[in-house]
Design an enzyme around this catalytic site. Structure first.
Site, mmCIF file in Angstrom:
data_model
loop_
_atom_site.group_PDB
_atom_site.id
_atom_site.type_symbol
_atom_site.label_atom_id
_atom_site.label_comp_id
_atom_site.label_asym_id
_atom_site.label_seq_id
_atom_site.Cartn_x
_atom_site.Cartn_y
_atom_site.Cartn_z
ATOM 1 C CG HIS A 1 -2.013 -0.967 1.223
ATOM 2 N ND1 HIS A 1 -2.850 -1.172 0.140
ATOM 3 C CD2 HIS A 1 -2.421 -1.847 2.177
ATOM 4 C CE1 HIS A 1 -3.717 -2.130 0.431
ATOM 5 N NE2 HIS A 1 -3.474 -2.557 1.651
ATOM 6 C CG HIS B 1 -7.052 -5.273 1.931
ATOM 7 N ND1 HIS B 1 -6.560 -6.206 2.834
ATOM 8 C CD2 HIS B 1 -8.275 -4.913 2.375
ATOM 9 C CE1 HIS B 1 -7.460 -6.390 3.786
ATOM 10 N NE2 HIS B 1 -8.510 -5.624 3.534
ATOM 11 C CG ASP C 1 -5.130 -9.735 3.751
ATOM 12 O OD1 ASP C 1 -4.820 -10.355 2.709
ATOM 13 O OD2 ASP C 1 -5.047 -8.495 3.838
#
Length: 442
Positions: free
Chosen positions: A221, A260, A345
């Site tokens: 990220h 994500h 995740d």
């Protein structure tokens, strides 16, 4: 980028994520499932078997203090049968109380590998842990991040040491402590060391080992101008630039299977035709990027591919994605090396996503990516730890990835319980896959 000082105090995650940082991990025994219901609260109320206080080996922080091996002094030089080379950077000083990106994540993995006899102690030269590596240099970091961000973070360390935690404004729930800068350099250096080792091995070995950087803080990220979403430096992006600059591996294929979207990696290479970034992630999840029509720009148009999977997608969806999208993309791109943002995740037990990957999903991915690298780029492939916030599912999934690299049978059936799963939204994810194939002419 503003760095705001906060005093040490329980975060807003306290309570909800308490079990994520409970050191009494039952990683010697497979835990039981309490219910077939998959609600968030039931994910978090698993029965944990007690174990003795973990005796975590001190080797995890050696990368911060030992000298580097040079490219001409590869630890793999004398081994013909090495299947895994891994490095550890646990960043135990980078920690915020009750934060999901816990300082216990990497130690939990390391302990699980030891308990499951997947370390050099048990497997000899089949597995090597790199301990002699140096932190990444500032020059390595600024190949991806702005000089002003790197300088600002380094300067802020004195303030963090004096006043407490630093909350990094505009970055999501990202923080820094007095050790964050140095430990983030160590994490990036751990990844770079694996690039050196795997590439060196590939020059003399037909089947070089797979690399795995068990590191934190995570990186995918972190955008060029700053940190974001628990991430400080873009470890995979930095390794990609290093592979190009130092080893002349021009074409880099990055697979990101974190739950994500890896927006930081995407931003770094959005206009670069030599780096293909492919991300599978949960549609609508943090940080809200990774739309299906984001395909790159300028010279890089067509070398960004996003697969936003609907919530509830699992094994079936990911196997279809791999066969129908990842394989043909990689075959067409013809990479010189494959790097993997390995986020765990998306596991059904993880509290920060709503996907249904299982330990078996990660075994499949590890096995298939290993084979893809062998077919396309001389076996050159390195995994980098990203997310994964349920310590047991994270540990077992990484361990099963190691088993895949070793060509050993999966032990997923001893951990996964199909009763917890519900029907995948097959119509929805098939539509997504079909649209991706149309956009990218697959």
């Amino acid at each position: 980028m503003e760095f705001r000082i906060l005093q040490q105090s329980p975060s807003r995650y306290a309570g909800s994520f308490l079990c994520l940082v409970n050191p009494r991990l039952g990683i010697r025994k497979f835990f039981g499932w309490s219910s077939a219901n998959t609600t968030f609260l039931q994910k978090m109320s698993l029965r944990i078997e007690p174990r003795r206080q973990p005796q975590y080996r001190s080797e995890v922080n050696r990368g911060a203090v030992l000298c580097s091996t040079s490219l001409n002094d590869s630890p793999l030089a004398n081994y013909d049968n090495v299947k895994i080379v891994y490095s550890i950077a646990a960043a135990t000083g980078h920690n915020k109380e009750s934060h999901p990106e816990s300082h216990l994540r990497v130690p939990a993995i390391a302990n699980a590998l030891e308990d499951m006899e997947l370390t050099p102690k048990f497997l000899g030269s089949n597995v090597i842990q790199l301990e002699n590596y140096k932190p990444a240099s500032v020059d390595d970091i600024v190949s991806v991040h702005s000089k002003s961000y790197v300088a600002g973070l380094e300067k802020a360390m004195d303030r963090a040491s004096r006043d407490g935690l630093i909350l990094i404004e505009g970055s999501g729930p990202t923080y820094a402590t007095a050790t964050t800068f140095n430990e983030s350099l160590v994490a990036a250096g751990a990844g770079i060391s694996l690039v050196d080792s795997v590439v060196k091995a590939s020059q003399t070995h037909k089947n070089p080992p797979i690399g795995f950087a068990l590191i934190r803080p995570p990186g995918h990220h972190a955008v060029p101008k700053g940190p974001m979403g628990f991430c400080v430096f873009g470890n995979v992006a930095i390794a990609a630039r290093y592979a190009q600059r130092v080893h002349g591996l021009k074409r880099v294929f990055i697979i990101d299977f974190d739950a994500h979207h890896g927006n930081g990696t995407s931003d770094a290479f959005y206009d670069d035709s030599d780096i293909f970034f492919l991300s599978t992630h949960q549609d609508g999840s943090y940080p809200g990027t990774g739309k299906i029509d984001e395909v790159g720009c300028g010279d890089g148009e067509g070398t960004t591919l996003n697969i936003p999977l609907p919530g509830g997608s699992g094994d079936y969806a990911m196997k279809m994605v791999f066969d129908e999208v990842i394989v043909p993309c990689a075959q067409r791109f013809k990479p010189d090396i494959i790097l993997v943002s390995a986020g765990y995740d998306a596991h059904v037990l993880d509290p920060l996503a709503n996907l249904q990957f299982t330990t078996g999903t990660y075994y499949m991915l590890a096995s298939n990516i290993k084979q893809l690298a062998k077919e396309l780029c001389g076996g050159r492939c390195i995994f980098f730890l990203e997310g994964g916030y349920n310590l047991e599912s994270l540990s077992y999934s990484v361990a099963d990835s190691f088993r895949a690299f070793l060509d050993e049978p999966s032990m997923a059936s001893e951990f996964d319980n199909p009763a917890i799963l519900y029907e995948e939204p097959s119509r929805k994810f098939k539509q997504v896959i079909q649209k991706v194939k149309q956009i990218h002419s697959l």
